[in-house]
Design a protein around this motif. Structure first.
Motif, PDB file in Angstrom:
ATOM      1  N   LEU A  70      -3.545  11.464   0.178  1.00  0.00           N
ATOM      2  CA  LEU A  70      -3.912   9.827  -0.364  1.00  0.00           C
ATOM      3  C   LEU A  70      -4.141   8.811   1.079  1.00  0.00           C
ATOM      4  O   LEU A  70      -4.615   8.193   1.110  1.00  0.00           O
ATOM      5  CB  LEU A  70      -2.836   9.089  -1.263  1.00  0.00           C
ATOM      6  CG  LEU A  70      -2.587   9.568  -2.940  1.00  0.00           C
ATOM      7  CD1 LEU A  70      -1.344   8.639  -3.284  1.00  0.00           C
ATOM      8  CD2 LEU A  70      -4.289   9.141  -3.482  1.00  0.00           C
ATOM      9  N   THR A  71      -3.471   9.505   1.784  1.00  0.00           N
ATOM     10  CA  THR A  71      -3.119   8.562   3.495  1.00  0.00           C
ATOM     11  C   THR A  71      -4.523   9.229   3.540  1.00  0.00           C
ATOM     12  O   THR A  71      -5.221   8.077   4.604  1.00  0.00           O
ATOM     13  CB  THR A  71      -2.205   9.199   4.100  1.00  0.00           C
ATOM     14  OG1 THR A  71      -0.756   8.841   3.246  1.00  0.00           O
ATOM     15  CG2 THR A  71      -1.957   8.435   5.272  1.00  0.00           C
ATOM     16  N   THR A 101       0.920  -1.524  -0.119  1.00  0.00           N
ATOM     17  CA  THR A 101       0.034  -0.035   0.014  1.00  0.00           C
ATOM     18  C   THR A 101       0.750   1.789   0.256  1.00  0.00           C
ATOM     19  O   THR A 101       0.527   2.290  -0.815  1.00  0.00           O
ATOM     20  CB  THR A 101      -0.945   0.134   1.265  1.00  0.00           C
ATOM     21  OG1 THR A 101      -1.799  -1.474   1.323  1.00  0.00           O
ATOM     22  CG2 THR A 101      -2.242   0.989   1.402  1.00  0.00           C
ATOM     23  N   VAL A 105       1.013  12.786  -1.457  1.00  0.00           N
ATOM     24  CA  VAL A 105       0.429  11.446  -0.430  1.00  0.00           C
ATOM     25  C   VAL A 105      -0.009  12.266   1.250  1.00  0.00           C
ATOM     26  O   VAL A 105      -1.051  11.062   1.475  1.00  0.00           O
ATOM     27  CB  VAL A 105       2.312  11.129  -0.045  1.00  0.00           C
ATOM     28  CG1 VAL A 105       2.156  10.828   1.494  1.00  0.00           C
ATOM     29  CG2 VAL A 105       2.357  11.198  -1.086  1.00  0.00           C
ATOM     30  N   ALA A 128       1.336   9.327  -6.196  1.00  0.00           N
ATOM     31  CA  ALA A 128       1.328  10.462  -5.771  1.00  0.00           C
ATOM     32  C   ALA A 128       1.851  11.430  -7.143  1.00  0.00           C
ATOM     33  O   ALA A 128       2.150  12.450  -7.219  1.00  0.00           O
ATOM     34  CB  ALA A 128       2.399  11.235  -4.441  1.00  0.00           C
ATOM     35  N   LYS A 147      -6.152   2.894  -1.194  1.00  0.00           N
ATOM     36  CA  LYS A 147      -4.778   2.208  -0.998  1.00  0.00           C
ATOM     37  C   LYS A 147      -4.136   1.759  -2.224  1.00  0.00           C
ATOM     38  O   LYS A 147      -2.958   0.427  -2.174  1.00  0.00           O
ATOM     39  CB  LYS A 147      -5.331   0.565   0.028  1.00  0.00           C
ATOM     40  CG  LYS A 147      -5.906   0.398   1.465  1.00  0.00           C
ATOM     41  CD  LYS A 147      -6.310  -0.718   1.368  1.00  0.00           C
ATOM     42  CE  LYS A 147      -6.428  -0.165   3.210  1.00  0.00           C
ATOM     43  NZ  LYS A 147      -7.672  -0.073   3.051  1.00  0.00           N
ATOM     44  N   GLY A 148      -5.151   2.615  -2.814  1.00  0.00           N
ATOM     45  CA  GLY A 148      -4.474   1.534  -5.458  1.00  0.00           C
ATOM     46  C   GLY A 148      -5.120   0.596  -4.804  1.00  0.00           C
ATOM     47  O   GLY A 148      -4.036  -0.081  -6.237  1.00  0.00           O
ATOM     48  N   ARG A 187       1.576   4.079  -2.883  1.00  0.00           N
ATOM     49  CA  ARG A 187       0.558   5.660  -2.738  1.00  0.00           C
ATOM     50  C   ARG A 187       1.850   6.263  -3.081  1.00  0.00           C
ATOM     51  O   ARG A 187       1.379   7.691  -4.004  1.00  0.00           O
ATOM     52  CB  ARG A 187       0.396   5.955  -0.795  1.00  0.00           C
ATOM     53  CG  ARG A 187      -0.455   5.707  -0.526  1.00  0.00           C
ATOM     54  CD  ARG A 187      -0.793   5.984   1.011  1.00  0.00           C
ATOM     55  NE  ARG A 187      -2.219   4.940   0.809  1.00  0.00           N
ATOM     56  CZ  ARG A 187      -2.490   4.711   2.576  1.00  0.00           C
ATOM     57  NH1 ARG A 187      -1.532   4.944   3.609  1.00  0.00           N
ATOM     58  NH2 ARG A 187      -3.724   4.814   2.615  1.00  0.00           N
TER      59      ARG A 187
END
Length: 171
Positions: free
Chosen positions: A41-42, A3, A38, A11, A47-48, A7
């Motif tokens: 996304l976090t 994960t 980043v 990014a 989680k992609g 990310r």
């Protein structure tokens, strides 16, 4: 790929988009965009999982091809809408049409990106989604000139879907 690695990779295009959007192509601005990407996304918990990094070169090619396709569509549609506004003799023929997402996986991400691709073009707007009982997902699109855009929306969606799946690494 875990994960965190996804990310970090996801990014990159977001930070490139940030750099282009802010119109400040400096290393510091790119780094700032990367850090923001980043964090976002976090924070969103992405989680992609919907992205498969199988062939990064092919995925990058599809991303570039999709951006060029969208750029052409935005430019052409912008000129057409400007002509309609400037010349009152050109008819406005607004209407609603339904366009199949053509995605058998019914992915919300693919549907959202497809809707964005349509909405970003002047004169067209995805106003809603409709699910049919036969597993078909439709985008309800409002067009300024239904006679012109109604013809090409399905064809454009085929190309859009191919590129989006290519970007995400779906075969």
């Amino acid at each position: 790929m875990n994960t965190i690695a996804k990310r970090i990779v996801l990014a990159l295009p977001l930070s490139i988009g940030w750099t282009i959007y802010t119109a400040q192509p400096t290393p510091g601005n790119f780094l700032l965009g990367y850090i923001f990407s980043v964090v976002v996304l976090t924070a969103t918990g992405l989680k992609g999982d919907s992205v498969n990094l199988k062939n990064a070169v092919l995925q990058l090619y599809n991303l570039i091809a999709y951006v060029l396709f969208l750029s052409k569509e935005v430019f052409v549609s912008g000129v057409q809408v400007a002509r309609i506004i400037i010349s009152p003799s050109l008819p406005i023929d607004p209407g609603i049409t339904r366009v199949k997402t053509q995605d058998e996986s019914k992915s919300a991400l693919i549907s959202a990106v497809s809707a964005h691709g349509i909405t970003i073009t002047p004169g067209e707007l995805v106003v809603d989604f409709e699910e049919r009982g036969d597993e078909t997902v439709l985008m309800i699109v409002h067009s300024l000139t239904i006679s012109e855009s109604g013809k090409r929306l399905d064809q454009d969606q085929s190309l859009r879907l191919k590129r989006i799946k290519g970007i995400l690494g779906h075969d």
